[in-house]
Write an enzyme that holds these catalytic residues in place. Structure first.
Site, short mmCIF file in Angstrom:
data_model
loop_
_atom_site.label_atom_id
_atom_site.label_comp_id
_atom_site.label_asym_id
_atom_site.label_seq_id
_atom_site.Cartn_x
_atom_site.Cartn_y
_atom_site.Cartn_z
CG HIS A 239 -1.88 -1.08 1.34
ND1 HIS A 239 -2.95 -1.21 0.48
CD2 HIS A 239 -1.99 -2.11 2.21
CE1 HIS A 239 -3.67 -2.28 0.81
NE2 HIS A 239 -3.11 -2.85 1.84
CG ASP A 271 -3.89 0.31 -2.26
OD1 ASP A 271 -4.91 -0.16 -1.74
OD2 ASP A 271 -2.88 0.66 -1.60
#
Ligand code: G3I
Length: 352
Positions: A239, A271
């Site tokens: 992340h 992400d």
């Protein structure tokens, strides 16, 4: 201009402007060409490419269409955790995870179970248990869920996020407080007994590149292996922020040292947010593409990295509640159009 000519011009304009109803085949816009499937490029590179999903979205034709076209590895974003399975003690509900597993099986996708032991998504009835009961209930949960999905999942995140973010010791969760440090080894041993075929992973965030937390993760799994604990791999969640990604060389070095222990690695929840750069401007989406291409490329280059999973695939459904501005963290926009990030991943998988 002569009057007749003016009339002719007007007719021409009217004719051109006349609504001809449905456009004739010769004037239809060119078909939108679907981008190459990620799963084909990943397969050619010997990798799985996955995404987190929610079962409630699978019947949405746009969501299901993109998911089925591009991915061959799936993680339940929420529904295979303890709380959604056993909100009431003793009353297990596997329906959410079962729906995802069935959808995957029908489309030749592999499944990663997530997560047997985590300090979040714990049923409320667990928190008040005395130590002896907690040990019994946690072990029963692990064995019950791993047995339920035996033969239907490729891997499990057995223990998730057990290292704390400060001194990088073990997180002071109720599991550690009441069961001691051994809860981690016990969880892996019970998972192996319940599903001998599943690959068993430790999964964590902020330990992707070399540093204090990744050193703690490395030492944890090295110690587990030295005790003969059955552990097969480490999930690096990834992340990250487009403005400050972990350096490619540092992630590669971290993957290599884990591989030298005989472990697999994967990128498990990737992400790349752009909110702190000022949102989804063309320049920021280009930076996002570059970060996706670079870090996915590290996994493609590392033989021990068997899979890349994104934590969702459309900006319409992301866990990230934007703090600075729209984070737009994923590969497809909220209208399911592929973003530059998608093509960065495709280029990385194709080694372009
Ligand atoms: O489905 C219920 C719904 O029925 C209910 O009405 C609603 C309100 O209570 O909650 C819904 O469940 C939510 C669930 O997401 C599904 O949307 C939970 O409250 C919510 O806590 C849960 O959040 C998930 C979070 O983990 C906690 O489990 C996020 O979607 C998920 O993206 C996030 O994922 C974690 C990984 O497991 C571990 N690594 C970090 C990552 C991000 O936090």
């Amino acid at each position: 201009m002569r009057r007749a000519s003016v009339a002719a011009v007007l007719l021409l304009v009217v004719a051109c402007g006349h609504d001809r109803g449905p456009t004739s085949p010769t004037t239809n816009p060119p078909p939108v060409t679907e981008p190459d499937p990620l799963r084909a490029a990943a397969g050619a590179a010997g990798k799985l490419v996955g995404t987190a999903v929610q079962s409630s979205l699978l019947n949405d034709p746009r969501y299901g269409g993109v998911f089925a076209r591009h991915f061959d590895f799936v993680t339940a974003e929420y529904e295979m955790k303890w709380d959604p399975i056993e909100r009431t003690r003793g009353a297990e509900d596997f329906s959410g995870g079962d729906a995802i597993v069935a959808y995957a099986a029908a489309r030749g996708m592999q499944v990663k179970g997530h997560a047997l032991v985590w300090h979040q998504a714990v049923p409320s009835w667990v928190n008040g248990l005395p130590a002896a009961d907690l040990r019994t209930e946690l072990d029963r949960h692990i064995r019950s869920v791993a047995s339920h999905y035996r033969g239907r999942v490729l891997a499990w995140d057995v223990v998730n996020e057990a290292i704390d973010d400060n001194g990088f010791g073990l997180r002071d969760s109720i599991f550690r407080q009441k069961l001691g440090d051994r809860y981690i080894a016990d969880a892996f041993r019970s998972a192996r007994e319940a599903d001998p075929q599943a690959l068993l992973f430790y999964n964590d965030y902020s330990g992707e590149g070399l540093g204090g937390k990744s050193d703690a993760i490395y030492e944890l799994v090295r110690s587990l292996l030295a005790q003969g604990v059955p552990i097969d791999g480490v999930g690096l969640q990834m992340h990250v922020r487009a403005g400050a990604p972990p350096p490619e060389s540092s992630v590669a070095a971290n993957m290599r040292r884990l591989a030298a222990l005989g472990l697999r690695v994967n990128i498990s929840e990737m992400d790349v947010r752009v909110g702190d750069l000022g949102g989804a401007t063309p320049a920021n989406l280009e930076r996002q593409r570059s970060v996706y291409r670079s870090l996915v490329g590290v996994c493609v280059a590392e033989p021990a990295c068997h899979a890349v999973t994104f934590w969702g695939f459309t900006d319409a459904h992301t866990w990230i509640t934007s703090t600075f501005g729209p984070d737009a963290p994923l590969l497809f926009d909220a209208q399911y159009a592929p973003k530059p990030a998608f093509f960065g991943v495709l280029d990385a998988l194709a080694r372009r």
